[in-house]
Design an enzyme around this catalytic site. Structure first.
Site, PDB file in Angstrom:
ATOM      1  N   VAL A 125      -2.390  52.207  40.838  1.00  0.00           N
ATOM      2  CA  VAL A 125      -1.897  51.549  42.043  1.00  0.00           C
ATOM      3  C   VAL A 125      -0.403  51.821  42.234  1.00  0.00           C
ATOM      4  CG1 VAL A 125      -1.742  49.406  43.310  1.00  0.00           C
ATOM      5  CG2 VAL A 125      -3.754  49.832  41.885  1.00  0.00           C
ATOM      6  N   GLU A 145      11.242  49.883  33.701  1.00  0.00           N
ATOM      7  CA  GLU A 145      11.060  50.198  32.286  1.00  0.00           C
ATOM      8  C   GLU A 145      10.840  51.673  32.043  1.00  0.00           C
ATOM      9  OE1 GLU A 145       8.959  46.291  30.626  1.00  0.00           O
ATOM     10  OE2 GLU A 145       7.860  48.121  30.237  1.00  0.00           O
ATOM     11  N   ILE A 164      -4.745  41.120  34.778  1.00  0.00           N
ATOM     12  CA  ILE A 164      -6.176  41.010  34.508  1.00  0.00           C
ATOM     13  C   ILE A 164      -6.803  40.063  35.523  1.00  0.00           C
ATOM     14  CG2 ILE A 164      -7.861  40.103  32.854  1.00  0.00           C
ATOM     15  CD1 ILE A 164      -5.965  41.184  30.624  1.00  0.00           C
TER      16      ILE A 164
END
Lengths: 497, 497
Positions: free
Chosen positions: A268, A289, A359
């Site tokens: 995504v 990151e 999740i």
């Protein structure tokens, strides 16, 4: 003579991986370089795993505690987990073999906010580190280490280590030198970054050369997975995310030349970056990151002016391109210690919009990022908490279902919570945008259910109706069926009735 | 002529509270000063409540949206909630009447991290504010406002407000002037605080005087609750907390002259501060939200050298002492905008140890601070998340049971989560210290159960045994009984079987 080892004293320390592994003993606390499949040691892990297997074959104990920046790769976490060579692991992992050892109960795992991990290592919460094993591009004449494709917790690990083993990897481009910006976070001192691209430190890590006990030569690639092609669902989620950005512009909270992004890794985010290529946004910055393929595309297109991260997470193809063109990309890319890339101080200052996977989300906006049905850990929280809490707007993006529809990403009650209702601001699926900012829980539930998969919406609405019959309706819940989606999944393999 | 109103133009704006309340209309978004029973407007709330009651009696709608710094008092949140004069409230409250309206579903409440609240107001997530109502000690010749007993979100509210009503409270000591340090947090600019006591701004809030539509004179005390005497349980928890500090010193992570505290409010924190009086700790500093009685005692004893906060939370007696000796205490005390007192940047830089209460912790260290049995909101998260996430060590302190033992503060699965397993580092009850740092979930459970009440320990151990029979034992859970403690409490009034 290896021209990548310019320090005379350290040339004498060149050893084979097997010789170096002899310096690591059962019970040792070991710190590895490595962050998201990049910059991890390539030779020592296998050598340590072999040492463990031999010890186990003799009936001896052999297991180490292992700290890294984040996840590594099959030839690092994978081989060590397979050999039962690890007792305890922190702060993040994503290896299938390691995951199954953790969930099976034979490997202890502390899943830690990355910014906490750096600070806790530096301040001695974990005590000393016996051995650091750190991959570098080269060692300078002064014995300084030039980071390879990532920095992670290397500075903190090297500072705390009693002994250091350096892996000099000939596969890593020498032209990566200059990309890293090495800075030590200190108590009581502001981190002087005021723009994403600011360089505030050195291009190398200074170490106590006397601590180096071995230098190992390697020539092996970072092992990141290739991305799968962007599917229709990812495309739709990406389009909704871009719609959210457009809405922020309309509301006057963002300008087209002001977008600073943090992005998790995956299909995504990849689709989002592809979408940004064709968007009205210019001068895009990343304070994030990891450097991903899509960011290189944005840089190539002139859409992204600077990307600050702690490591690479590039496909094998993009990693080759980086190796060829590192001198070019280092004009746009900075790699920092994760203590800086993930530091709340800088993240909040940058006014970035965070975007992470999940999740599941519950109807009130609590996010489970780590444990499937509350018990089976996948990877870990990583830096998602550092960015989510401090972003000017935090988004979670996910397909509305998984496993062919058997799992709903929207549930009545999250079976594990990594980001609370106070942190998650916007939830985006292929069905739309649930902007939860400034809303009471009951109002949020309506918006969240709208972005659930249509098949699950009636079940979620029934849950809310049932919950509203309770005495207290600020956060309506029916405790007897709060976890029913997960129980059903455990019993039948599907959350559907 | 009121000598506290030195600005000539504003003297002409003096109105009665009733006249001023006429300027506030149904549907308005209103920002109040006020933080933890201090510095809230004393006259307008009642006047607005009366206006609402009169409208309702006529059959007209009247309800406002109300933003503050944090909780206020019965004569503010209480009277407005009683009159059904509020549609929506953020970011924190603690009033019994308001709480029951929220839980009954007639008042919408967004429970927001305080540091987020300041930023979201400043950046326009909530849009404009129609009217700000702010209590001050005095108005200067230049029309600057001198904060009274707290600052909270006043700066952000005043900046965003279209109209301003100022309450000048003669009860507040004029000598509070000089205690506040007013600074606006700006994008891309480091907050230049490098020590707890640094002053970086002005002693007043500068406003656009043209926005002032009324000045109301009041003479009424802040209404904080007196503390109950320290009981044996609080004493034991405090003693355990001090034991934790001693352990940090032993481990070399803290020195006796290095302790910087953040502390929630209540009996246990009070007992902790009493304990610090007799401890080896010197040069204690506080970088916290509110100034409490115990801090004044520590200052008086020469044990505390500086306390930085955003407001007072003093007993009526201590508030009187403060009013008499404000000129003395302002040498040791700084009140800041909560955007600064609660800012992650500064909190992390200060290396403070946080200490907050909780409703419950689960066996893996997830903390519920807000919703009893997951549904009934008590107060809110306030600043506990700002401090917990960024403290060098975060502690949660609580008696092991509540309601005479009917409620266990340690449960298998938290019914609501405000601080995750990644955030809570140490849990302290009267039964001991559970230091969870660097532990995997299964290891944490053993430590947490040890600090549960002995009557509940076997139940918790049985739960873990049952959970360990599952397939995945990283975070062992038995979903069918995960919420059984809470369900039993709802059914029988006790978590005991």
């Amino acid at each position: 003579m290896n021209e990548r080892i310019s320090h005379v004293g350290l040339r004498d320390k060149v050893r084979t991986a097997e010789e170096a592994a002899e310096l690591i003993h059962h019970g040792d606390v070991v710190g590895f370089s490595g962050f998201t499949g990049a910059a991890y040691p390539k030779a020592l892990p296998t050598a340590i795993a072999e040492r463990a297997k031999a010890a186990h074959a003799r009936g001896d104990d052999f297991a180490i505690d292992l700290y890294t920046g984040a996840s590594t790769a099959p030839d690092c976490d994978g081989v060590l987990a397979e050999a039962d060579a690890i007792r305890f692991r922190m702060p993040y992992q994503s290896d299938p073999t390691m995951r199954s050892k953790i969930n099976g109960g034979s490997l202890l795992y502390a899943d830690v906010h990355l910014s906490h991990s750096a600070r806790q290592i530096a301040t001695g919460v974990y005590g000393d580190i016996d051995v650091a094993v750190v991959e570098v591009t080269r060692i300078t004449e002064d014995g300084h280490l030039i980071p390879s494709s990532g920095v992670g917790n290397n500075v903190e690990i090297l500072d705390k280590a009693k002994k250091i083993i350096v892996e000099v990897n000939a596969w890593q481009s020498l032209e990566l030198e200059g990309m890293a910006d090495i800075y030590r976070v200190r108590s009581k001192v502001p981190i002087p970054i005021t723009d994403t691209g600011d360089r505030i430190g050195a291009t190398y890590i200074d170490i106590d050369v006397n601590k180096v006990v071995a230098v190992v030569e390697t020539d092996a690639p970072d092992r990141n997975s290739p991305f799968t092609p962007i599917d229709e669902c990812s495309q739709q989620i990406a389009s909704n995310f871009l719609g959210f950005l457009e809405g922020e512009v309309e509301a006057g909270r963002l300008a087209y030349d002001q977008f600073c992004m943090q992005s998790g890794v995956g299909n995504v985010p990849n689709a989002v970056m592809a979408g940004l290529l064709d968007s009205k946004f210019e001068n895009i910055k990343a304070y994030t990151e990891v450097i991903q393929d899509g960011m290189l595309d944005l840089i190539d297109a002139g859409k992204m002016t600077v990307a600050s991260a702690t490591s690479f997470s590039l496909s094998p193809d993009a990693a080759e391109v980086m190796n060829e063109k590192a001198a070019h990309y280092r004009k746009y890319i900075i790699t920092r210690p994760l203590h800086v890339s993930n530091h709340p101080e800088v993240i909040r200052r940058m006014d970035l919009i965070s975007s992470n996977g999940m999740i599941e989300a519950d109807i009130y906006g609590n996010i489970n990022s780590t444990n499937v049905t509350g018990t089976r850990v996948m990877n870990g929280i990583g830096g998602s908490g550092d960015f989510t809490r401090n972003a000017i707007a935090s988004t979670f993006i996910s397909p509305s279902t998984a496993k062919g529809g058997a799992i709903s990403a929207i549930v009545p009650f999250a079976s594990h919570i990594d980001h609370t209702e106070h942190d998650a601001m916007v939830i985006i699926t292929e069905y739309g945008i649930a902007d939860l900012r400034g809303l009471a829980p009951a109002e949020r539930a309506k918006r969240v259910i709208k972005v659930a998969h249509p098949e699950y919406r009636p079940l979620l609405e029934e849950y809310v109706e049932r919950a509203l019959k309770g005495k207290n309706v600020h956060t309506p819940h029916d405790l007897s069926t709060a976890l029913s989606f997960h129980q059903r999944f455990e019993e039948t393999g599907s959350m559907k009735p």
